[in-house]
Design a protein around this motif. Structure first.
Motif, mmCIF file in Angstrom:
data_model
loop_
_atom_site.group_PDB
_atom_site.id
_atom_site.type_symbol
_atom_site.label_atom_id
_atom_site.label_comp_id
_atom_site.label_asym_id
_atom_site.label_seq_id
_atom_site.Cartn_x
_atom_site.Cartn_y
_atom_site.Cartn_z
ATOM 1 N N VAL A 1 27.573 -15.309 11.606
ATOM 2 C CA VAL A 1 26.673 -16.328 12.146
ATOM 3 C C VAL A 1 25.332 -16.341 11.415
ATOM 4 O O VAL A 1 24.793 -17.403 11.120
ATOM 5 N N VAL B 1 31.613 -19.695 24.871
ATOM 6 C CA VAL B 1 30.171 -19.818 24.665
ATOM 7 C C VAL B 1 29.689 -19.272 23.308
ATOM 8 O O VAL B 1 28.996 -19.986 22.582
ATOM 9 N N PRO B 2 30.058 -18.025 22.924
ATOM 10 C CA PRO B 2 29.520 -17.519 21.645
ATOM 11 C C PRO B 2 29.903 -18.416 20.477
ATOM 12 O O PRO B 2 29.048 -18.732 19.637
ATOM 13 N N LEU C 1 8.593 -28.017 17.092
ATOM 14 C CA LEU C 1 9.487 -26.959 16.612
ATOM 15 C C LEU C 1 9.394 -26.799 15.101
ATOM 16 O O LEU C 1 9.831 -25.819 14.538
ATOM 17 N N PHE C 2 8.843 -27.790 14.456
ATOM 18 C CA PHE C 2 8.763 -27.750 12.999
ATOM 19 C C PHE C 2 7.310 -27.842 12.567
ATOM 20 O O PHE C 2 6.448 -28.260 13.338
ATOM 21 N N MET D 1 22.375 -16.043 16.270
ATOM 22 C CA MET D 1 21.861 -17.413 16.216
ATOM 23 C C MET D 1 20.360 -17.419 16.500
ATOM 24 O O MET D 1 19.585 -18.107 15.838
ATOM 25 N N TRP E 1 17.323 -26.573 16.547
ATOM 26 C CA TRP E 1 16.746 -25.347 17.103
ATOM 27 C C TRP E 1 16.386 -25.478 18.575
ATOM 28 O O TRP E 1 16.506 -24.512 19.335
ATOM 29 N N PHE F 1 17.032 -18.327 13.889
ATOM 30 C CA PHE F 1 15.870 -19.182 14.170
ATOM 31 C C PHE F 1 14.575 -18.433 13.845
ATOM 32 O O PHE F 1 13.675 -18.970 13.213
ATOM 33 N N ILE G 1 27.943 -21.834 20.695
ATOM 34 C CA ILE G 1 26.546 -21.776 20.245
ATOM 35 C C ILE G 1 26.477 -21.606 18.734
ATOM 36 O O ILE G 1 25.673 -22.251 18.060
ATOM 37 N N ALA G 2 27.371 -20.754 18.198
ATOM 38 C CA ALA G 2 27.343 -20.540 16.745
ATOM 39 C C ALA G 2 27.672 -21.815 15.993
ATOM 40 O O ALA G 2 27.255 -21.995 14.857
ATOM 41 N N MET G 3 28.439 -22.723 16.627
ATOM 42 C CA MET G 3 28.838 -23.959 15.956
ATOM 43 C C MET G 3 27.885 -25.121 16.256
ATOM 44 O O MET G 3 28.172 -26.244 15.899
ATOM 45 N N LEU H 1 36.969 -17.512 17.747
ATOM 46 C CA LEU H 1 36.669 -18.379 16.602
ATOM 47 C C LEU H 1 37.950 -18.870 15.929
ATOM 48 O O LEU H 1 38.062 -20.034 15.548
ATOM 49 N N MET I 1 12.318 -17.484 22.264
ATOM 50 C CA MET I 1 13.327 -18.513 22.499
ATOM 51 C C MET I 1 12.963 -19.319 23.742
ATOM 52 O O MET I 1 13.097 -20.535 23.778
ATOM 53 N N ILE J 1 19.586 -28.241 11.775
ATOM 54 C CA ILE J 1 19.922 -27.266 12.791
ATOM 55 C C ILE J 1 19.107 -27.586 14.041
ATOM 56 O O ILE J 1 17.877 -27.606 13.990
ATOM 57 N N GLN K 1 25.137 -25.600 14.873
ATOM 58 C CA GLN K 1 24.489 -26.051 13.649
ATOM 59 C C GLN K 1 25.184 -27.311 13.148
ATOM 60 O O GLN K 1 26.387 -27.312 12.969
ATOM 61 N N ILE L 1 19.479 -25.025 20.510
ATOM 62 C CA ILE L 1 19.967 -23.655 20.384
ATOM 63 C C ILE L 1 19.140 -22.710 21.254
ATOM 64 O O ILE L 1 19.682 -21.858 21.967
ATOM 65 N N ASN M 1 10.296 -22.386 9.721
ATOM 66 C CA ASN M 1 9.747 -22.396 11.074
ATOM 67 C C ASN M 1 9.916 -21.072 11.808
ATOM 68 O O ASN M 1 9.659 -20.991 12.984
ATOM 69 N N ALA N 1 27.018 -13.019 18.700
ATOM 70 C CA ALA N 1 26.914 -14.307 18.028
ATOM 71 C C ALA N 1 25.664 -15.046 18.501
ATOM 72 O O ALA N 1 24.965 -15.679 17.702
ATOM 73 N N VAL N 2 25.352 -14.939 19.793
ATOM 74 C CA VAL N 2 24.174 -15.623 20.328
ATOM 75 C C VAL N 2 22.907 -14.980 19.784
ATOM 76 O O VAL N 2 21.974 -15.670 19.371
#
Lengths: 275, 460
Positions: free
Chosen positions: B395, A224-225, A38-39, B281, A239, B285, A228-230, A213, A27, A237, A232, A242, B291, B277-278
């Motif tokens: 997630v 935060v959790p 990234l792709f 995520m 990435w 990826f 980040i999950a939202m 949520l 990451m 996405i 997308q 993220i 990818n 959740a993190v």
């Protein structure tokens, strides 16, 4: 007295640490790649040829990530402070005083900590909705009590029990009242335990997902959790963002874990190991 | 525990002193009474809070599960135990219906039929107003509506007898169908308005939403529920078993003095500490079909045929979810077991090896029996956590593809918040609760009362 380590053992350790840390490293490496890397084929090359902080900038500029961090910090801090205070009284009574129904109370605390969150969510949601507390800090702090309070009581009871009893007896003999004994004798000795409890409760509150949520759906109150999950989007996405956001969340945690690891370990294992 | 002896001694000495100085101290029984009263005051706030935020909601969930509760449907958005009339709606329709009928009669459109309908409605209205309580609410609502104000919730709904409610439904139904029939024969001047008002009348009765155990009956015969339960069990059993075996192996390996323990401990704690959740995520990826580096690795090792299959096939998705959970929790499991291992005195191993026991013998005869309670406690908490799994799956896969990773918590969430069917969702969440209760009871039976009595031995 214990077995000595050999080179193979260190090799194993390196492999183990690499396996555990690999997702974070990846990451971190991805977060400084430009979008084009990234792709496609370049997605699998670890080191970027054109490192950039674009993703980090985007996280804070294009997304209300600062807001998420602030929300999480407020909710987790208030939850921690208030549950640890309430729990410290209860835990002191359970650990140090004699009264009937102690085992029963401890049993309730333990069973509540096993309650599945999903079993409490519909009444809590409907209640908070009716009194207009959805999308507010209080709307998360109240339900967070369900797991934070039993956790703090449970941990604090084990810490209080470790404090030698003769000090307390001595204080009593000197004519100290119960509250005086608590504030002047027990509290100073319990501070490390309370601190450990606070760390664990804070982490639990910071990581909570289901209540956050469902109750705070407004962007201004997301934690935060959930934030980040939202991340997308509808079709793509992001990435890069993220991975940057993940790094931003993880780095302070790594620092915290490095500083407090002994405390955290003692807290995590205190309930499960008989000494 | 160590201090038990010391405390006992202190107690004895205290008693001796008491005997010598009887004036200074209150009698022992008195003191104990005071202590237990103080203890109750100290425990009370926490217990009240726990009751309000955890015990009450679970009971309430059970209560809700007996109702047809849908937040999207205004007639079912609340728990209704009794029959009631929505007077607001009724008075928004009834007077206008009567006056439209009157005007049609005046024009001579099917007067006989309409007269009959009008009489039916009027007698119904009289019956409704017979009950003095309903009548007062009736008039209050009427006043508000006359002044173009919204009547408040508490006067708007009037409780009525079941028989009245049934008659109300029957009459309004028949009026509506009679009007429809008549409309086919004769041309009314304001046909649409007439029919609209008549059907509006029908909706002003509110039936109790109590349906008993119907949700449970439906859930227990619903294949989707059983599939979700099956998925939950698969996830729980495989991931917890893998975590236990790997965690135990790692704990045994690192249970020795070596350089860099701090680093190991920190790297163990990090996956545990970051929000699920993190990490979900993050793994989505790594598992990405085009990818994702881990998906690529799995493809080259041969775990999946094509890297895009990982999250799009049912076994691939379940495997990914379990793999992530194992990655996140094995280190934590090994930490718990390591703590247990460290309490086993090394003298036992020395004795065993003097007796000629090999490594394996030592493991099965010394380590496992002494580690039993640590293992069971770790298993209990891990099993419950795995059974309640929500954020990881929500997630990472969202329960898909084709519900193949949908666990019971995910299903309950979807029913509640996507279909806004809180009655059925509550029934599902009560099922989760009961499963969790059964699992923990089984474990506690194995553990004995160890868990609760843990520190009670600490002296008193």
């Amino acid at each position: 007295m214990r077995k000595k380590a050999n080179p193979f053992f260190y090799l194993f350790l390196v492999v183990f640490v690499f396996f555990v840390m690999f997702p974070f490293l990846w990451m971190l490496l991805s977060s400084i790649k430009p979008l084009s890397e990234l792709f496609g084929d370049k997605a699998f090359t670890p080191f970027s040829s054109h490192p950039t902080f674009q993703s980090y900038v985007s996280v804070f500029v294009d997304y209300p990530f600062m807001r998420y961090l602030w929300n999480s910090a407020v909710v987790s801090t208030i939850t921690t402070v208030y549950t640890v205070i309430v729990a410290s009284f209860a835990a002191y009574a359970i650990a140090r005083l004699q009264f009937k129904g102690k085992t029963f109370i401890l049993g309730i605390v333990l069973s509540v900590s096993m309650f599945p969150q999903i079993a409490t969510i519909s009444p809590i949601y409907i209640f908070l909705k009716n009194i207009g507390l959805t999308n507010s800090y209080l709307g998360l702090i109240i339900p967070y009590t369900t797991f934070a309070l039993p956790l703090s009581i449970w941990l604090l009871v084990t810490f209080y029990r470790k404090i030698p009893g003769d000090l307390e007896e001595a204080a009593k003999m000197d004519g100290a009242t119960l509250m005086q004994t608590y504030w002047k004798v027990i509290m100073p000795l319990a501070v490390p335990g309370m601190f450990t409890t606070a760390i664990l409760v804070f982490i639990a509150a910071w990581n909570e997902f289901l209540f956050a949520l469902t109750i705070n759906t407004d962007t201004n109150y997301k934690t935060v959790p959930v934030g980040i999950a939202m991340f997308q989007g509808q079709f793509t996405i992001p990435w890069g963002e993220i991975s940057a956001a993940t790094v931003v969340v993880t780095v302070p945690l790594v620092i915290m874990v490095l500083i407090f690891q002994r405390r955290i370990v003692s807290g995590l294992t205190s309930g499960s190991v008989k000494e | 525990m160590k201090n038990s002896g010391m405390e006992g001694q202190a107690g004895v000495e205290l008693n001796k002193q008491d005997a010598r100085l009887p004036v200074k101290k209150a009698p022992k029984r008195e003191r104990q009474k005071k202590e237990s009263r103080a203890a109750l005051y100290l425990v009370a706030p926490a217990m009240i809070l726990i009751f309000i935020v955890a015990v009450w909601p679970v009971l309430q969930s059970f209560y809700y599960s007996l109702f047809d509760l849908r937040l999207s449907d205004p007639k079912k958005s609340e728990v209704h135990l009794k029959y009631s009339v929505d007077l607001g709606r009724y008075l928004d329709n009834y007077p206008f219906l009567i006056s439209s009928i009157d005007s049609e009669i005046k024009k001579g459109n099917d007067a006989a039929e309409l007269q009959d309908i009008k009489e039916k409605l009027q007698s119904l209205d009289e019956k409704l107003q017979k009950d003095p309580k309903v009548k007062s609410q009736y008039n209050a609502v009427n006043d508000k509506l006359m002044n173009f104000k919204q009547p408040s919730e508490d006067i708007r709904f009037a409780d009525v007898e079941k028989s009245t409610a049934e008659e109300f439904s029957k009459t309004t139904e028949s009026v509506s169908s009679q009007l429809n029939k008549a409309a086919k024969k004769t041309e009314f001047t304001q046909e649409k308005k007439l029919l609209g008002l008549a059907s509006g009348m029908k909706d002003s009765i509110i039936k109790p939403t109590f349906i008993g155990l119907k949700h449970y009956k439906e859930d227990l015969t619903e294949p989707r529920m059983w599939r979700a339960l099956g998925n939950t069990l698969t996830f729980t059993v495989i991931s917890v078993a893998a975590e236990l075996v790997l965690g135990l192996a790692i704990a045994l390996l690192i249970n020795k003095a070596f350089f860099g323990r701090g680093l190991i401990r920190a790297s163990i704690l990090i996956p545990w500490a970051i929000p699920t959740a993190v990490s979900a995520m993050m793994w989505s990826f790594l598992y990405d079909g085009q990818n994702g580096i881990v998906a690529k690795l799995f493809e080259s090792v041969g775990i999946v045929d094509k890297m895009s299959n990982l999250l799009t096939t049912s076994t691939g998705a379940m495997f990914s979810v379990i793999f992530t959970d194992v990655w996140k929790t094995t280190p934590y499991m090994s930490l718990l077991l390591l703590a247990g291992l460290q309490t086993i005195p090394s003298s036992l191993y020395e004795a065993a090896s003097i007796d000629g026991a090999g490594k394996w013998k030592q493991f099965t005869n010394v380590t496992l029996p002494l580690l039993k309670s640590s293992i069971l406690v770790a298993l209990l908490f891990r099993t419950l956590d795995a059974f309640r799994v929500f954020d990881l799956i929500y997630v990472l896969t969202g329960g898909g593809p084709a519900n193949s990773t949908e666990t019971i918590s995910i299903l309950a969430y979807k029913v509640m918040f996507s279909q806004t069917n809180f009655g059925e969702g509550s029934a599902l969440s009560v099922i989760v609760f009961l499963c969790v209760a059964v699992i923990s009871m089984l474990f506690i039976k194995f553990l004995g009362r160890d868990l609760l009595n843990d520190g009670n031995g600490a002296g008193r």
